[in-house]
Design a protein around this motif. Structure first.
Motif, PDB file in Angstrom:
ATOM      1  N   LYS A  16       0.818  -1.219   0.000  1.00  0.00           N
ATOM      2  CA  LYS A  16       0.000   0.000   0.000  1.00  0.00           C
ATOM      3  C   LYS A  16       0.850   1.268   0.000  1.00  0.00           C
ATOM      4  O   LYS A  16       0.481   2.267  -0.630  1.00  0.00           O
ATOM      5  CB  LYS A  16      -0.917  -0.005   1.237  1.00  0.00           C
ATOM      6  CG  LYS A  16      -1.756   1.252   1.410  1.00  0.00           C
ATOM      7  CD  LYS A  16      -2.533   1.200   2.705  1.00  0.00           C
ATOM      8  CE  LYS A  16      -3.254   2.516   2.968  1.00  0.00           C
ATOM      9  NZ  LYS A  16      -3.887   2.549   4.297  1.00  0.00           N
ATOM     10  N   GLU A 121      -3.338   6.413   8.618  1.00  0.00           N
ATOM     11  CA  GLU A 121      -3.168   5.344   7.621  1.00  0.00           C
ATOM     12  C   GLU A 121      -3.799   5.687   6.272  1.00  0.00           C
ATOM     13  O   GLU A 121      -3.466   5.071   5.253  1.00  0.00           O
ATOM     14  CB  GLU A 121      -3.741   4.037   8.163  1.00  0.00           C
ATOM     15  CG  GLU A 121      -5.232   4.084   8.465  1.00  0.00           C
ATOM     16  CD  GLU A 121      -5.740   2.768   9.032  1.00  0.00           C
ATOM     17  OE1 GLU A 121      -6.964   2.607   9.081  1.00  0.00           O
ATOM     18  OE2 GLU A 121      -4.907   1.914   9.409  1.00  0.00           O
ATOM     19  N   ASP A 122      -4.721   6.661   6.252  1.00  0.00           N
ATOM     20  CA  ASP A 122      -5.296   7.130   4.990  1.00  0.00           C
ATOM     21  C   ASP A 122      -4.558   8.337   4.441  1.00  0.00           C
ATOM     22  O   ASP A 122      -5.020   8.990   3.506  1.00  0.00           O
ATOM     23  CB  ASP A 122      -6.779   7.465   5.184  1.00  0.00           C
ATOM     24  CG  ASP A 122      -7.602   6.248   5.583  1.00  0.00           C
ATOM     25  OD1 ASP A 122      -7.391   5.175   4.966  1.00  0.00           O
ATOM     26  OD2 ASP A 122      -8.426   6.351   6.505  1.00  0.00           O
ATOM     27  N   TRP A 123      -3.422   8.627   5.034  1.00  0.00           N
ATOM     28  CA  TRP A 123      -2.535   9.729   4.643  1.00  0.00           C
ATOM     29  C   TRP A 123      -3.230  11.091   4.755  1.00  0.00           C
ATOM     30  O   TRP A 123      -3.126  11.949   3.894  1.00  0.00           O
ATOM     31  CB  TRP A 123      -1.948   9.511   3.251  1.00  0.00           C
ATOM     32  CG  TRP A 123      -0.598  10.162   3.128  1.00  0.00           C
ATOM     33  CD1 TRP A 123      -0.249  11.160   2.256  1.00  0.00           C
ATOM     34  CD2 TRP A 123       0.593   9.883   3.900  1.00  0.00           C
ATOM     35  NE1 TRP A 123       1.083  11.524   2.446  1.00  0.00           N
ATOM     36  CE2 TRP A 123       1.613  10.747   3.448  1.00  0.00           C
ATOM     37  CE3 TRP A 123       0.884   8.994   4.932  1.00  0.00           C
ATOM     38  CZ2 TRP A 123       2.896  10.746   3.988  1.00  0.00           C
ATOM     39  CZ3 TRP A 123       2.152   8.993   5.472  1.00  0.00           C
ATOM     40  CH2 TRP A 123       3.140   9.859   5.000  1.00  0.00           C
ATOM     41  N   HIS A 124      -3.914  11.275   5.880  1.00  0.00           N
ATOM     42  CA  HIS A 124      -4.446  12.576   6.267  1.00  0.00           C
ATOM     43  C   HIS A 124      -3.540  13.140   7.354  1.00  0.00           C
ATOM     44  O   HIS A 124      -3.192  12.437   8.310  1.00  0.00           O
ATOM     45  CB  HIS A 124      -5.882  12.463   6.796  1.00  0.00           C
ATOM     46  CG  HIS A 124      -6.843  11.925   5.782  1.00  0.00           C
ATOM     47  ND1 HIS A 124      -7.766  10.936   6.071  1.00  0.00           N
ATOM     48  CD2 HIS A 124      -7.021  12.239   4.478  1.00  0.00           C
ATOM     49  CE1 HIS A 124      -8.471  10.664   4.991  1.00  0.00           C
ATOM     50  NE2 HIS A 124      -8.035  11.440   4.005  1.00  0.00           N
TER      51      HIS A 124
END
Length: 249
Positions: A16, A121-124
């Motif tokens: 990912k 983990e969602d790259w925020h």
């Protein structure tokens, strides 16, 4: 002469995030980078992504290891640069000009360091680390916690020894303190240098990691000072979360 920087990425089954990390290194405007990638024999497609960029890597190993710090030691043994930077899978160098800006901040330092921005983990973005990088840094600076991220510190290679494999979760703290004890010139770049993906192994094994940290800090700072420092850490942590909670209410 621009110093040569060895950037080491270790990865295991992280299809990912690995490409994002690699591109943050490969797209640097700084020309003198040696990129070393150590894979722990991934089986999820990670290696397929790495192979896309294989001709741009100085070294690539894919084999089983004895854990994260064993993999880091493999990277260390292959590095030939003047400086070292560990940028593990999931993390990023802050911008395409970061490495150039780090070395432009001062010539010939033993250590360069900067600030870190945290990401989920969602790259925020989660903003700056709770532990801000100190204005000045030496080997005693970690007594109240790890105030500089591993991904945000550039270290002269000839000061670095292998990671101590007796530590499974916090050997990076021991490693940085050992290097800082040898360093005579430590430069704060006063800029963000890394993006950090929250939730690594030290977070997943939080209690074991804390025990190791306590052992490491006792080794360097002494038992009684460490106990006093940990009381201060607990008070500051409580203040931080109370303030954060009140802000969100």
């Amino acid at each position: 002469m621009q110093p040569k920087l060895s950037i080491i990425t270790i990865v295991y089954n992280n299809v990912k995030d690995i490409e994002r990390t690699m591109l943050s290194v490969l797209n640097q405007s700084y020309p003198n980078i040696e990129y070393i990638l150590i894979d722990g024999a991934s089986t999820d497609g990670t290696k397929d992504i790495i192979y896309r960029y294989k001709d741009r890597l100085a070294q690539f190993i894919s084999e089983k290891d004895k854990g994260i710090y064993d993999a880091m030691n493999k990277g260390l043994s292959l590095a030939t640069g003047d400086y070292l930077l560990f940028m593990n899978s999931g993390d990023e160098i802050y911008s395409t000009d970061t490495v150039r800006e780090v070395f432009a901040s001062a010539p010939g330092a033993d250590i360069y360091y900067g600030e870190t921005e945290m990401y989920d983990e969602d790259w925020h973005s989660l903003g700056q680390r709770r532990h801000e990088a100190p204005q000045t840094f030496d080997w005693k600076s970690f007594k109240y916690g790890m105030s500089i991220s591993h991904q945000a510190i550039y270290i002269k290679r000839d000061l670095a020894s292998p990671y101590d494999l007796q530590y499974k979760y916090s050997a990076d703290i021991d490693w940085i303190i050992k290097v800082a004890k040898k360093a005579s010139s430590i430069v704060n770049t006063h800029t963000y240098v890394a993006k950090y993906l929250v939730g690594g192994i030290s977070k997943q094994k939080h209690m074991e990691s804390l025990k190791e940290r306590f052992h490491i800090f006792t080794k360097y700072y002494g038992l009684l000072p460490n106990l006093i420092n940990h009381f201060s850490i607990a008070v500051n942590l409580a203040r931080f979360y109370f303030k954060h909670h009140r802000t969100n209410d």
